[in-house]
Design an enzyme around this catalytic site. Sequence first.
Site, PDB file in Angstrom:
ATOM      1  N   ARG A   1       4.055  98.530  21.115  1.00 43.73           N
ATOM      2  CA  ARG A   1       4.205  98.041  19.753  1.00 43.73           C
ATOM      3  C   ARG A   1       4.154  99.206  18.787  1.00 43.73           C
ATOM      4  NH1 ARG A   1       4.347  93.620  17.263  1.00 43.73           N
ATOM      5  NH2 ARG A   1       3.831  92.384  19.085  1.00 43.73           N
TER       6      ARG A   1
ATOM      7  N   GLN B   1     -11.644  87.084  21.679  1.00 45.67           N
ATOM      8  CA  GLN B   1     -11.028  87.647  22.888  1.00 45.67           C
ATOM      9  C   GLN B   1     -11.295  89.146  22.956  1.00 45.67           C
ATOM     10  OE1 GLN B   1      -6.795  87.204  23.088  1.00 45.67           O
ATOM     11  NE2 GLN B   1      -6.644  87.998  25.170  1.00 45.67           N
TER      12      GLN B   1
ATOM     13  N   GLU C   1      -4.671  96.428  20.847  1.00 44.91           N
ATOM     14  CA  GLU C   1      -4.697  97.342  19.699  1.00 44.91           C
ATOM     15  C   GLU C   1      -4.772  96.597  18.370  1.00 44.91           C
ATOM     16  OE1 GLU C   1      -2.306 101.141  17.803  1.00 44.91           O
ATOM     17  OE2 GLU C   1      -2.204 100.722  19.934  1.00 44.91           O
TER      18      GLU C   1
ATOM     19  N   ARG D   1      -6.227  93.733  17.814  1.00 48.70           N
ATOM     20  CA  ARG D   1      -7.614  93.280  17.663  1.00 48.70           C
ATOM     21  C   ARG D   1      -8.533  94.448  17.305  1.00 48.70           C
ATOM     22  NH1 ARG D   1      -7.945  91.124  23.334  1.00 48.70           N
ATOM     23  NH2 ARG D   1      -5.717  91.576  23.408  1.00 48.70           N
TER      24      ARG D   1
ATOM     25  N   GLU E   1       1.331  93.088  28.805  1.00 46.92           N
ATOM     26  CA  GLU E   1       0.593  92.217  27.881  1.00 46.92           C
ATOM     27  C   GLU E   1       1.371  92.037  26.581  1.00 46.92           C
ATOM     28  OE1 GLU E   1      -3.661  91.697  25.648  1.00 46.92           O
ATOM     29  OE2 GLU E   1      -2.326  93.364  25.254  1.00 46.92           O
TER      30      GLU E   1
END
Length: 257
Positions: free
Chosen positions: A21, A43, A61, A63, A94
């Site tokens: 990302r 989470q 990242e 979060r 992910e």
Amino acid sequence: MVEKLELIPLKDISPNPYQPRLEFNQEELDELAKSIKENGLIQPIIVRPSSIFGYELIAGERRLRASERAGLELIPAVIKDISNRESMQQAIVENLQRSNLNPIEEAKAYQQLLDKNQMTHEELAIYMGKSRPYITNSLRLLNLPTFLIRSIENGSLSQGHARLLLTIPDEEKQNYWFQRISNENLSVRQLEKLLKEKPKIKSKSKKINIFIKDKESELSKAFGLPVTISQKKDGQGQLVFHFSDDEDFNRIINKLK
């Protein structure tokens, strides 16, 4: 694979070098930070021990950034003892399993997996649970000129439009059709229909149009952003720079200085 859940200091966590990302929505980060401040982080992130200091982020990242904004000093983390290759794969997979990666980020993530693991498109398709044509078409977006890639990243050009522009081998013509997509709000179906038609150019304005389109293309490359030039018969006209955020705007201003 050994793993454990612990509270660890945010200051001891370094970024993941394989993070696919590239852009994060600042408003969404602020909203998540507010939620974390009120409810805590539900989470946990995923990290691995760093060979240099502390921990290296594997996944989460967004979060992590929101937790920093929320003022947390400690963050819940699943600590895994895994290799560089496994860390890269887990970070990429992910992110790919989330729906909000833009098409260019997705394509670059696929390219990373291919480069690092020496996979074929067929093997990657099986690994990701996608069709081989889907993987191939996604990767082909990386062959577009820089100004079109930027337009896909900022959402001003759809993936459907971009795939049609890939069928045009000439960059100048790609820019011409991109300007028409922007100015006329052409749908993918309309663009497909127009591309199948034979071009009809009036002889009177042919030289002017070629000159203007050439300059649009030059400026688009120089600024990495879409540029439109319109000129009337009396010589008056407009030069328009298209930008989607403050970063693009500041880049235009700095270049003009």
